[in-house]
Design an enzyme around this catalytic site. Structure first.
Site, PDB file in Angstrom:
ATOM      1  CG  HIS A 257      -1.906   1.048   1.469  1.00 29.36           C
ATOM      2  ND1 HIS A 257      -1.795   2.249   1.778  1.00 29.36           N
ATOM      3  CD2 HIS A 257      -2.960   0.726   1.176  1.00 29.36           C
ATOM      4  CE1 HIS A 257      -2.784   3.024   1.775  1.00 29.36           C
ATOM      5  NE2 HIS A 257      -3.734   2.010   1.436  1.00 29.36           N
ATOM      6  CD  GLU A 309      -6.553   2.171  -0.970  1.00 32.65           C
ATOM      7  OE1 GLU A 309      -7.115   3.353  -1.167  1.00 32.65           O
ATOM      8  OE2 GLU A 309      -6.477   1.907   0.053  1.00 32.65           O
ATOM      9  CB  CYS A 327      -3.400   9.948   0.403  1.00 29.20           C
ATOM     10  SG  CYS A 327      -4.722  10.645   1.547  1.00 29.20           S
ATOM     11  CB  CYS A 401      -7.881   9.321   3.514  1.00 29.39           C
ATOM     12  SG  CYS A 401      -8.056   8.686   2.124  1.00 29.39           S
ATOM     13  CB  CYS A 402      -7.900  12.397  -0.803  1.00 34.50           C
ATOM     14  SG  CYS A 402      -7.337  10.848  -1.227  1.00 34.50           S
TER      15      CYS A 402
END
Ligand SMILES: [Zn+2]
Length: 621
Positions: A257, A309, A327, A401-402
């Protein structure tokens, strides 16, 4: 001294010292504009979304309020346990902003959020709304997937921003109690445990710098030592997914990841410089070199696989199937910054620039209120390859998250501009700015003026300087071919190659240095090993990668019909429709053998602001 997305303060082992939040200020131009939009539009939007999505309400439930926990389910049916971190990242951004200027509305929103975080914390310091509300309150039963340390890491980074940015220690008290709770259970005499998602390691080092308490650094070092020993198991994707397949100081390449690997290596650099651990630093540098050489997109994006990811194999860089999570680009900037501070290598500043101006800024719309999670380098007209939910920029995401990661990055952009040493000041990124630094002889103050990235002239006026000589270092980007540097008293213009161009003298107030960077349109060919774009070219100018977008084509013409015309040269064209000073590029193309056509290319960061359209960075010849 300095923060940003857990941006690393002054430490004994840094070769270059960060200036810190109060000593650098964007004063106008492109980056200042992006920061202003972030402050005026994105941060209020973020608070609204944290409220609507239930993320703030979850903390209220943890504090004892009645109601139903709101966590979006992913495709496997599991609910996300890490949503608290979105509140912390938003708070970090607001901390940097309030440190610069008063804003009653933002301050009131932050007060509400800080109040909720404090109320949710248990008396023993434990804090995680998902565990407290959903799983019956037993902490640390699922370190692999639970993200409990990860969330505390973001809490610490927010606390550090509020402490450094504006001297407000409300969050720091909460963060210290949360870190102490973890240290009590997982410290040197406790359980062995690491989080499936790294991130807390770099934050713990910062907590030691802020509090002077070495336990947090020791805990971070312990977590790094324990990683790669199989504590997390194989999970759904194998131990490499969470970098538990090999010890951190032994792994030769990045794996798994992307964001996890990059956050982990940020922590490894922090621990390495604090402990003088050359072997650990060398391991991160080795991984970085491989990453940049074999697994990084032209946009600075990293991570090509959607499934887990993850980074793909070396040179597995498909433009249409690029994952390139926002991210991950941000994490690349964070790691590049730490390696720059640790080593002084210009290549790290080059990488920060590439990611920042392309793969990071593409994550947010020009309006500041819509976000990309995934940043492909091609979108087809029929959009057949587009995974659901990853198409257009969205106002928010179930896994969000981003957006707040962008917010904290944009709110601390000025902290990436420059550093100092005893012998001088180093400018790494160019923006109109007011910079203050300490050198051995005393204080330096610089006024930087530039139209970057649209224009290549950078003027550095010395506003204040000690009497003794010191060195002004200006980065000449790796893409530059014919830069010049001029100093006072007829020094120059001197040819300046990639790396740092330097002027050493007893500077006096009012003296000026001028860096002239060449900004020709560059036609870039991919490396021969990148099979997915073999036979294509891309167009770049200065730090910007360009793309063709269907919005600029005549009706009835599909982007896929166009090929590069090698017989003609691309040319610059003004694009006032995309903003003041924006430079577009007229790309020579052929269509079904019909020559003499041109297509307008726009900066990659600006794509998809005119409706969802086809786009491509790599143009077939
Ligand atoms: Zn993200």
């Amino acid at each position: 001294m300095s923060g940003g997305p857990g941006k690393a303060a002054e430490a004994a082992g840094w070769r270059l010292r960060p200036l810190g939040p109060s000593r650098a200020r964007l004063a106008g131009g492109f980056l200042a504009d992006r920061q202003r939009v972030n402050r005026e539009r994105t941060l209020p939007h973020g608070f609204d979304q944290l409220r609507r999505s239930g993320t703030l309400g979850n903390l209220r439930l943890a504090a004892g309020a009645g109601g139903r926990y709101r966590a979006a389910a992913d495709s496997s049916g599991a609910t996300f346990p890490f949503l608290d971190s979105d509140v912390y990242k938003w708070l970090e951004a607001v901390g940097w902003e309030l440190g610069r200027a008063v804003d009653p509305a933002l301050a009131a929103a932050a007060d509400e959020a800080i109040g909720l975080v404090g109320a949710a914390q248990l008396p023993d310091g434990y804090l995680n709304s998902y565990v407290q509300v959903i799983t019956g309150g037993a902490p640390h039963t699922d370190l692999a997937w639970g993200h409990e340390f990860y969330c505390v890491g973001h809490l610490i980074q927010a606390a550090v921003a509020w402490h450094r940015g504006l001297g407000d220690d409300r969050l720091l008290g909460i963060a210290v109690r949360a870190a102490d709770r973890i240290d009590k259970e997982f410290g040197p005499t406790g359980r062995d445990g690491v989080d499936g998602h790294p991130g807390i390691e770099m934050a713990l080092v910062e907590l030691t710098r802020v509090t002077g308490d070495g336990r947090y650094l020791a805990l971070a070092a312990r977590m790094l030592d324990l990683r790669g020993r199989g504590l997390l198991g194989e999970g759904r994707f194998g131990a490499a997914y969470w970098q538990d397949h090999q010890p951190v100081r032994e792994a030769a390449t990045v794996a798994g990841h992307a964001v996890r690997q990059l956050y982990l290596d940020c922590g490894a650099v922090e621990v390495a410089v604090e402990l003088g651990d050359e072997e650990l630093l060398a391991a991160v540098e080795r991984r970085w070199r491989d990453l940049v050489a074999t697994r990084t997109y032209l946009t600075g994006g990293m991570g090509s696989r959607h499934r887990d990811e993850s980074f793909g194999d070396p040179y597995e860089l498909p433009p249409d199937r690029a994952y390139a999570e926002t991210c991950a680009s941000i994490a690349g900037v964070m790691l590049g910054w730490r390696l720059l501070l640790a080593t002084g290598g210009a290549g790290y500043a080059d990488a920060i620039e590439r990611a920042l101006y392309n793969g990071v800024l593409s994550g947010v719309s020009l309006t500041g209120t819509r976000f990309f999670y995934v940043n492909p380098l091609q979108r087809r007209t029929d959009r057949a390859y587009e995974p659901s939910g990853h198409g257009e920029r969205a106002p928010w995401y179930p896994c969000a998250c981003c957006p707040p990661n962008l917010m904290r990055t944009l709110s601390s952009l000025e902290q990436y501009l420059a550093t100092s040493t005893d012998s001088g000041v180093q400018l790494h990124q160019y923006a109109t700015a007011d910079l203050r630094a300490q050198v051995a002889g005393g204080s330096v103050r610089l006024a930087v003026g530039t139209g970057y990235p649209w224009q290549g002239r950078v003027t550095v006026e010395v506003v204040e300087a000690p009497g003794r000589p010191w060195t002004l270092s200006l980065r000449v980007p790796q893409w530059s071919r014919s830069a010049t540097l001029s100093g006072p008293d007829g020094a120059g213009p001197l040819a300046a190659g990639p790396g740092y161009a330097e002027l050493t003298r007893p500077w006096t107030a009012g003296e000026v240095a001028v860096l002239e960077l060449d900004l020709p349109v560059r036609v870039t060919e991919p490396g021969p090993r990148v099979d997915a774009v073999r036979g294509c070219v891309a167009v770049e100018r200065g730090p910007l990668v360009y793309c063709l977008e269907s919005a600029d084509l005549p009706p009835g013409v599909a982007l896929e019909e166009l090929c590069w015309d090698p017989g003609r040269e691309p040319a610059e064209v003004p694009r006032p429709d995309l903003g003041d000073d924006v430079v577009g590029i007229a790309v020579p193309v052929v269509r079904d053998g019909e020559a003499g056509l041109t297509a307008g290319a726009v900066p990659y960061f600006a794509w998809a602001n005119r409706g969802a359209r086809a786009m491509r960075v790599w143009i077939p010849r």
